[in-house]
Design a protein around this motif. Structure first.
Motif, PDB file in Angstrom:
ATOM      1  N   LEU A 192      15.265  18.689  53.775  1.00 48.05           N
ATOM      2  CA  LEU A 192      14.863  18.352  55.115  1.00 48.05           C
ATOM      3  C   LEU A 192      13.399  18.768  55.303  1.00 48.05           C
ATOM      4  CD1 LEU A 192      14.775  17.137  57.989  1.00 48.05           C
ATOM      5  CD2 LEU A 192      16.187  19.233  58.579  1.00 48.05           C
ATOM      6  N   LEU A 193      13.208  20.234  54.979  1.00 52.85           N
ATOM      7  CA  LEU A 193      11.956  20.701  55.250  1.00 52.85           C
ATOM      8  C   LEU A 193      10.825  20.233  54.375  1.00 52.85           C
ATOM      9  CD1 LEU A 193      13.093  24.698  55.431  1.00 52.85           C
ATOM     10  CD2 LEU A 193      12.265  23.343  57.167  1.00 52.85           C
ATOM     11  N   GLY A 194      11.162  19.819  53.194  1.00 51.81           N
ATOM     12  CA  GLY A 194       9.921  19.271  52.435  1.00 51.81           C
ATOM     13  C   GLY A 194       9.599  17.838  52.847  1.00 51.81           C
ATOM     14  N   GLY A 195      10.745  17.252  53.284  1.00 51.68           N
ATOM     15  CA  GLY A 195      10.395  15.894  53.971  1.00 51.68           C
ATOM     16  C   GLY A 195       9.320  16.039  55.245  1.00 51.68           C
ATOM     17  N   LEU A 215       5.947  16.370  54.467  1.00 50.71           N
ATOM     18  CA  LEU A 215       5.125  15.085  53.980  1.00 50.71           C
ATOM     19  C   LEU A 215       4.696  14.272  55.209  1.00 50.71           C
ATOM     20  CD1 LEU A 215       7.277  14.230  50.841  1.00 50.71           C
ATOM     21  CD2 LEU A 215       4.888  15.139  50.928  1.00 50.71           C
ATOM     22  N   ILE A 216       5.781  14.189  56.196  1.00 51.26           N
ATOM     23  CA  ILE A 216       5.743  13.479  57.373  1.00 51.26           C
ATOM     24  C   ILE A 216       4.602  13.819  58.094  1.00 51.26           C
ATOM     25  CG2 ILE A 216       6.659  12.677  59.663  1.00 51.26           C
ATOM     26  CD1 ILE A 216       9.210  12.685  58.319  1.00 51.26           C
ATOM     27  N   ALA A 217       4.425  15.213  58.293  1.00 50.78           N
ATOM     28  CA  ALA A 217       3.164  15.992  58.977  1.00 50.78           C
ATOM     29  C   ALA A 217       2.021  15.699  58.477  1.00 50.78           C
ATOM     30  CB  ALA A 217       3.571  17.494  59.231  1.00 50.78           C
ATOM     31  N   VAL A 238       4.088   9.376  54.771  1.00 52.20           N
ATOM     32  CA  VAL A 238       5.229   9.411  55.528  1.00 52.20           C
ATOM     33  C   VAL A 238       6.447   8.753  55.202  1.00 52.20           C
ATOM     34  CG1 VAL A 238       5.928   8.055  57.857  1.00 52.20           C
ATOM     35  CG2 VAL A 238       3.762   9.235  57.742  1.00 52.20           C
ATOM     36  N   GLY A 239       6.237   7.659  54.243  1.00 50.25           N
ATOM     37  CA  GLY A 239       7.355   7.061  53.619  1.00 50.25           C
ATOM     38  C   GLY A 239       8.265   7.755  52.747  1.00 50.25           C
ATOM     39  N   ALA A 240       7.430   8.606  51.731  1.00 49.11           N
ATOM     40  CA  ALA A 240       8.152   9.635  50.832  1.00 49.11           C
ATOM     41  C   ALA A 240       8.851  11.015  51.860  1.00 49.11           C
ATOM     42  CB  ALA A 240       7.114  10.549  50.215  1.00 49.11           C
ATOM     43  N   GLY A 241       8.237  11.160  53.237  1.00 50.43           N
ATOM     44  CA  GLY A 241       8.916  12.270  53.799  1.00 50.43           C
ATOM     45  C   GLY A 241       9.954  11.726  54.816  1.00 50.43           C
ATOM     46  N   VAL A 242      10.048  10.517  55.206  1.00 47.36           N
ATOM     47  CA  VAL A 242      11.172   9.888  55.847  1.00 47.36           C
ATOM     48  C   VAL A 242      12.454   9.827  54.491  1.00 47.36           C
ATOM     49  CG1 VAL A 242      12.122   7.836  57.006  1.00 47.36           C
ATOM     50  CG2 VAL A 242       9.991   9.052  57.750  1.00 47.36           C
ATOM     51  N   GLY A 243      11.973   9.199  53.523  1.00 47.57           N
ATOM     52  CA  GLY A 243      13.318   8.846  52.680  1.00 47.57           C
ATOM     53  C   GLY A 243      13.781  10.209  52.026  1.00 47.57           C
TER      54      GLY A 243
END
Length: 485
Positions: A334-337, A340-342, A368-373
């Motif tokens: 979750l933290l890594g994602g 990426l979103i930020a 953002v796509g990678a972060g959400v995924g």
């Protein structure tokens, strides 16, 4: 082996129902200009095509999820599907403003019933941790990517047919989903209305949530957060929420047992979801406006512009999220994602007036796509980690409620601040495109700040690794003991 295969087909059925609900929201947004021209809506009246759905949907999610625990999650899912399909037919046939708004409210009721129990069904169908992580990854992809797919579908349907078809398309999908659900979803019996048929609590929480969503989408968005009407409605909503908590703390059979909030992971994950979804609306709503009003994209081009986000999100959610959670744990994933979103929102905050898609937009959508995924499947797993078999529907409804409240807050706050900044720049003599871009940049920066706050909550509140599993085991043991007594 056949039973195992049936479970995964049943998951696909559940996710098809969820996709239909998620698609409907963004499909309607794309078609709003056509609906306004056809039915003669004013600008303020047109907002109710969206608001009527949001108020019913956001207000009933928690109640619908709990009803699934008390009566039957399968039954609530099927009933909600029937309501949604019939309401979609009414929306498509609507020839007046009043009929369309009423049908949209009914759609919100059906959407809440259908989506509120889905996660609860998934966690009971997939008790083994690795399978559950994979199943939640599939669900999270559908729930997250549906909005982006809806932009593309809305553009195609509205431009090639008419706006009526954005509703008619739900009929064959809904009917096929209902038939498959009757055959494939496991029959279940709830714990009984006597274990939680708290009518005063149901009235209080439904009224509080409906009034809260109304306050966000109507007076706050139109009059401002300090307006008398906004403060009055918001105050009443908060009062109803306080009364609900007092009621649940003293009721013999509460609608929402407050023990579910004793889990730091459940409480923290829902708070993180609300903050993250609110921040992401800077991209999913105002990013669309930037593409259309500044760069001149049409609705179909806008949908195609967000397609890379969906592809990256799908690749991670469906193939890698389970492995990441298994290898690193839900908290680290979750933290890594969230990072990426930020980063993606921060990239979007740099958009220029004469932006180039490949340089200004595409990298942000990929990040953002990678972060959400990566993060949303982990977030869903954490939000459901403390749920017992008795409370799975409630926990599922709570996840949906925080996402909906976060979306409504994000839309109202970010859109209002963006418009205020644009108005200030216009008054200072800046060109329209520059003023609009300045407003969107501010919203993207605030979105970054919200995601950073959610990162801080995740780092400080959530419990990692074995501690997560031990906490869930303790909850389940307690539930078994209570049920035995």
């Amino acid at each position: 082996m056949k039973t195992d295969r049936s479970r995964w087909i049943a998951l696909a059925v559940l996710c098809t129902g969820m996709l239909m609900i998620v698609l409907d929201a963004t499909v309607v947004n794309v078609a709003l200009p056509a609906i306004q021209n056809d039915l003669g809506f004013t600008s303020s009246g047109l907002a109710w095509v969206v608001n009527a759905y949001l108020i019913a949907f956001g207000g009933l999610l928690l109640l619908a999820g709990r009803l699934g625990d008390l009566v039957s999650r399968r039954g609530v899912f099927l009933a909600g599907l029937a309501v949604f399909v019939l309401a979609s037919l009414a929306c498509g046939l609507a020839g007046s403003q009043e009929v369309l708004i009423a049908a949209r409210f009914a759609q919100g009721v059906g959407g809440a019933m259908t989506s509120a129990v889905i996660l609860g069904v998934i966690v009971t169908m997939f008790p083994e941790p690795r399978e559950r992580a994979r199943a939640i990854g599939f669900y999270s992809f559908v729930a997250s990517a549906g909005g982006a797919v809806g932009l593309l579908a809305g553009g195609v349907l509205t431009q090639s047919l008419t706006w009526h078809w954005i509703f008619f398309i739900n009929l064959p999908i809904g009917l096929a989903t209902g038939v498959a659900a009757l055959r494939l979803l496991p029959k279940d019996r709830g714990i009984g209305l006597g274990r939680g048929a708290d009518l005063p609590g149901a009235v209080l929480i439904t009224a509080a949530l409906m009034l809260g969503v109304y306050t966000i989408v109507k007076p706050a968005a139109e009059l401002g957060w300090t307006a008398g009407e906004t403060l009055a409605h918001g105050g009443v909503s908060l009062l109803l929420l306080v009364l609900f908590v007092l009621r649940e703390a003293t009721a013999r059979n509460p609608l929402v047992p407050l023990r579910i909030f004793r889990s730091a992971n459940v409480t923290g994950a829902n708070l993180i979801q609300a903050l993250t979804v609110a921040g992401m609306f800077a991209m999913f709503f105002l990013g669309v406006l930037y593409l259309q009003r500044v760069l001149g994209y049409d609705s179909l081009g806008t949908g195609l512009a967000f397609l890379p986000l969906t592809i990256v999100m799908g690749a991670l959610s469906l193939r890698w999220s389970e492995r990441l959670v298994t290898r690193f744990g839900a908290k680290r994933t979750l933290l890594g994602g969230l990072v990426l979103i930020a980063a993606g929102l921060a990239w979007f905050a740099r958009v220029p007036v004469d932006g180039n898609y490949l340089v200004s937009v595409l990298p942000a959508t990929v990040l953002v796509g990678a972060g959400v995924g990566g993060s949303f499947p982990a977030l869903a797993a954490l939000a459901m980690s403390g749920a017992t078999a008795r409370d799975a529907g409630l926990a599922s409804g709570l996840v949906q409620t925080t996402a909906q409240v976060g979306a409504a807050l994000g839309l109202a706050v970010l859109a209002t601040l963006s418009a205020t900044r644009t108005a200030a720049l216009t008054a200072a003599g800046r060109p329209e495109a520059e003023a609009l871009t300045g407003g969107y940049r501010l919203a993207f920066l605030i979105g970054v700040a919200l995601v950073v706050v959610s990162f801080a909550v995740a780092a400080l509140v959530l419990k990692p690794g074995r501690q997560e599993e031990d906490e869930g085991a303790e909850e389940r043991e307690e539930a078994v003991l209570v049920h035995t007594l």
